[in-house]
Each structure stands twice: as C-alpha cells, then as structure tokens.
Design a protein around this motif. Structure first.
Motif, PDB file in Angstrom:
ATOM      1  N   ALA A  18      26.832  39.140  61.849  1.00 37.45           N
ATOM      2  CA  ALA A  18      25.345  38.150  62.057  1.00 37.45           C
ATOM      3  C   ALA A  18      24.536  38.732  60.439  1.00 37.45           C
ATOM      4  N   VAL A  19      25.155  39.081  59.644  1.00 35.08           N
ATOM      5  CA  VAL A  19      24.045  39.542  58.740  1.00 35.08           C
ATOM      6  C   VAL A  19      24.913  39.389  57.549  1.00 35.08           C
ATOM      7  N   VAL A  20      26.203  38.977  57.773  1.00 40.47           N
ATOM      8  CA  VAL A  20      27.070  37.660  56.750  1.00 40.47           C
ATOM      9  C   VAL A  20      27.980  37.635  57.238  1.00 40.47           C
ATOM     10  N   PRO A  21      27.098  35.724  57.780  1.00 39.10           N
ATOM     11  CA  PRO A  21      27.769  34.612  58.361  1.00 39.10           C
ATOM     12  C   PRO A  21      29.019  34.251  57.575  1.00 39.10           C
ATOM     13  N   ALA A  22      29.359  34.405  56.134  1.00 37.63           N
ATOM     14  CA  ALA A  22      30.042  34.193  55.234  1.00 37.63           C
ATOM     15  C   ALA A  22      31.303  35.004  55.642  1.00 37.63           C
ATOM     16  N   LEU A  23      31.063  36.215  55.745  1.00 37.93           N
ATOM     17  CA  LEU A  23      32.342  37.289  56.387  1.00 37.93           C
ATOM     18  C   LEU A  23      33.632  36.693  57.545  1.00 37.93           C
ATOM     19  N   VAL A  24      35.029  36.710  56.682  1.00 42.40           N
ATOM     20  CA  VAL A  24      35.788  36.450  57.648  1.00 42.40           C
ATOM     21  C   VAL A  24      37.084  37.192  58.399  1.00 42.40           C
ATOM     22  N   ALA A  25      36.603  38.215  57.904  1.00 46.16           N
ATOM     23  CA  ALA A  25      37.616  39.082  58.523  1.00 46.16           C
ATOM     24  C   ALA A  25      37.384  41.093  56.952  1.00 46.16           C
ATOM     25  N   CYS A  26      37.058  42.154  57.816  1.00 44.72           N
ATOM     26  CA  CYS A  26      37.553  42.592  56.964  1.00 44.72           C
ATOM     27  C   CYS A  26      39.282  43.757  57.533  1.00 44.72           C
ATOM     28  N   GLY A  27      39.503  43.848  56.312  1.00 44.13           N
ATOM     29  CA  GLY A  27      40.892  44.683  56.240  1.00 44.13           C
ATOM     30  C   GLY A  27      40.838  46.099  55.520  1.00 44.13           C
ATOM     31  N   LEU A  28      41.470  47.268  56.208  1.00 50.47           N
ATOM     32  CA  LEU A  28      41.525  48.692  56.344  1.00 50.47           C
ATOM     33  C   LEU A  28      42.675  49.163  56.261  1.00 50.47           C
ATOM     34  N   GLU A  29      43.227  49.633  54.588  1.00 42.39           N
ATOM     35  CA  GLU A  29      44.023  49.644  54.313  1.00 42.39           C
ATOM     36  C   GLU A  29      44.498  51.477  54.748  1.00 42.39           C
ATOM     37  N   GLU A  30      45.427  52.240  55.265  1.00 45.90           N
ATOM     38  CA  GLU A  30      46.060  53.839  55.325  1.00 45.90           C
ATOM     39  C   GLU A  30      45.764  54.352  54.239  1.00 45.90           C
ATOM     40  N   GLY A  31      45.410  55.433  53.219  1.00 47.73           N
ATOM     41  CA  GLY A  31      45.479  55.877  52.704  1.00 47.73           C
ATOM     42  C   GLY A  31      45.717  57.314  51.681  1.00 47.73           C
ATOM     43  N   GLU A  32      45.862  57.791  50.838  1.00 50.86           N
ATOM     44  CA  GLU A  32      46.574  59.172  50.646  1.00 50.86           C
ATOM     45  C   GLU A  32      44.452  60.363  50.669  1.00 50.86           C
ATOM     46  N   LEU A  33      45.324  61.187  51.084  1.00 52.33           N
ATOM     47  CA  LEU A  33      44.917  62.374  51.117  1.00 52.33           C
ATOM     48  C   LEU A  33      45.139  63.135  49.573  1.00 52.33           C
ATOM     49  N   SER A  34      44.240  63.656  49.132  1.00 50.28           N
ATOM     50  CA  SER A  34      43.376  64.441  47.741  1.00 50.28           C
ATOM     51  C   SER A  34      42.696  65.318  47.710  1.00 50.28           C
ATOM     52  N   GLU A  35      42.686  66.029  46.380  1.00 48.92           N
ATOM     53  CA  GLU A  35      41.520  67.256  45.845  1.00 48.92           C
ATOM     54  C   GLU A  35      40.736  66.076  44.902  1.00 48.92           C
ATOM     55  N   PHE A  36      39.837  65.979  45.519  1.00 55.43           N
ATOM     56  CA  PHE A  36      38.997  65.006  44.420  1.00 55.43           C
ATOM     57  C   PHE A  36      36.950  65.981  43.258  1.00 55.43           C
ATOM     58  N   GLU A  37      37.248  66.606  42.410  1.00 59.87           N
ATOM     59  CA  GLU A  37      36.248  67.117  42.333  1.00 59.87           C
ATOM     60  C   GLU A  37      34.882  68.184  43.448  1.00 59.87           C
ATOM     61  N   GLY A  38      36.048  68.799  43.770  1.00 59.83           N
ATOM     62  CA  GLY A  38      35.709  69.952  44.918  1.00 59.83           C
ATOM     63  C   GLY A  38      35.856  69.284  46.106  1.00 59.83           C
ATOM     64  N   ALA A  39      36.198  68.734  46.344  1.00 59.17           N
ATOM     65  CA  ALA A  39      36.093  68.080  47.779  1.00 59.17           C
ATOM     66  C   ALA A  39      37.333  67.041  48.269  1.00 59.17           C
ATOM     67  N   LEU A  40      37.556  67.462  49.452  1.00 56.26           N
ATOM     68  CA  LEU A  40      38.632  66.359  49.830  1.00 56.26           C
ATOM     69  C   LEU A  40      38.935  65.281  50.082  1.00 56.26           C
ATOM     70  N   ASP A  41      39.197  63.922  50.091  1.00 56.56           N
ATOM     71  CA  ASP A  41      39.305  63.214  49.224  1.00 56.56           C
ATOM     72  C   ASP A  41      40.374  62.266  49.883  1.00 56.56           C
ATOM     73  N   LEU A  42      39.680  61.484  51.613  1.00 57.57           N
ATOM     74  CA  LEU A  42      40.719  60.583  51.387  1.00 57.57           C
ATOM     75  C   LEU A  42      40.488  58.865  51.349  1.00 57.57           C
ATOM     76  N   GLU A  43      40.902  58.115  50.517  1.00 58.55           N
ATOM     77  CA  GLU A  43      41.272  56.529  50.038  1.00 58.55           C
ATOM     78  C   GLU A  43      41.775  56.172  50.667  1.00 58.55           C
ATOM     79  N   LEU A  44      40.938  55.393  51.342  1.00 53.30           N
ATOM     80  CA  LEU A  44      41.007  53.581  51.917  1.00 53.30           C
ATOM     81  C   LEU A  44      41.123  52.844  51.423  1.00 53.30           C
ATOM     82  N   SER A  45      42.017  51.657  51.597  1.00 55.11           N
ATOM     83  CA  SER A  45      41.167  50.538  51.025  1.00 55.11           C
ATOM     84  C   SER A  45      40.611  49.080  52.167  1.00 55.11           C
ATOM     85  N   LEU A  46      39.841  49.085  50.915  1.00 60.17           N
ATOM     86  CA  LEU A  46      38.761  47.905  51.826  1.00 60.17           C
ATOM     87  C   LEU A  46      38.868  46.782  51.670  1.00 60.17           C
ATOM     88  N   GLU A  47      38.923  45.530  52.317  1.00 56.40           N
ATOM     89  CA  GLU A  47      38.777  44.535  52.042  1.00 56.40           C
ATOM     90  C   GLU A  47      38.384  43.545  52.855  1.00 56.40           C
TER      91      GLU A  47
END
Length: 135
Positions: free
Chosen positions: A101-130
């Motif tokens: 409704a806010v971005v009418p040109a949006l067809v779809a989003c995709g979210l892929e699982e990532g990996e858990l790591s420690e990064f700069e003092g925080a636990l970080d779970l990076e996912l890929s979003l398209e």
C-alpha cells in the motif's frame, strides 16, 4: 520520494511493528551503530540493486542483540531470541507484499536464512533480504 527511500521507510516501520521495537532500534547504514543499546536491534545493510527501472534491492538484515551485562542473557538464550525473531520475520516477509500500500511497485520480498556470529560486541544473525520492484 524515490522508490528506494519509500522502500526503506516502509521496511523500517514494518520491522518495528513486527518485532515490537522502537524505530530508533532499526537503522540503515554500511556499519552497525555504535550506541549503548541493550536488547534487540536491526541493522539494514544496503547491498546494492540489480536491474533497470524494475529491479531487486538487496539488504543484509542483521538481527543484533546487545547485553550490557553478561548476566542479562546467556549466549545460547540470545541465539534463541535471534532465531525466533528471524522465523517471525520470515513468516511475515518471505514471498509477501507486506507494505504494498505504501510501495505499490513492490512485487514481493524474499528473506533467506543466514549465519549467527559475534560482531563488534553483539551477537549478530545476518539474513539476506530482497525486495523485487516493478516500475
């Protein structure tokens, strides 16, 4: 407003509502913020765009957890919090048009699982979003 700016704004609002976080805990940038924040935060890392007028915007979606004291949550419990948040986002975003409704040109989003790591003092779970846009 550009499509990218509208997309990022809508995405931040969606993440805030879905994860019940204040908007200040969700930010866009090439590096994580250096603030003393405790708990869950979301760092959106721009990773480029493919295509012409229609295309795919790519982001690294980092679910990060910071504990001010080691006793706040054990590493295993923090990992469980991050994996639960990623599953919640996957159910909401993957293959969906949550803010069309806010971005009418949006067809779809995709979210892929990532990996858990420690990064700069925080636990970080990076996912890929398209986000697929069709202008």
């Amino acid at each position: 407003m550009s499509v990218r700016k509208a997309l990022v704004t809508a995405l931040k609002v969606e993440l805030s509502q879905e994860l019940q976080l204040p908007l200040e805990a969700i930010y866009l940038g090439d590096r994580p913020q250096r603030v003393t924040r405790q708990g869950l935060e979301v760092w959106l890392e721009p990773q480029g765009r493919e295509g012409g007028a229609s295309g795919v915007y790519r982001f690294g979606l980092h679910l990060r957890y910071r504990a001010l004291r080691e006793a706040d949550l054990a590493g295993e419990a923090v990992g469980e919090v991050l994996w639960a948040a990623s599953e919640q986002l996957r159910e909401r975003l993957d293959g969906a048009r949550p803010f069309a409704a806010v971005v009418p040109a949006l067809v779809a989003c995709g979210l892929e699982e990532g990996e858990l790591s420690e990064f700069e003092g925080a636990l970080d779970l990076e996912l890929s979003l398209e986000a697929v846009i069709h202008d």
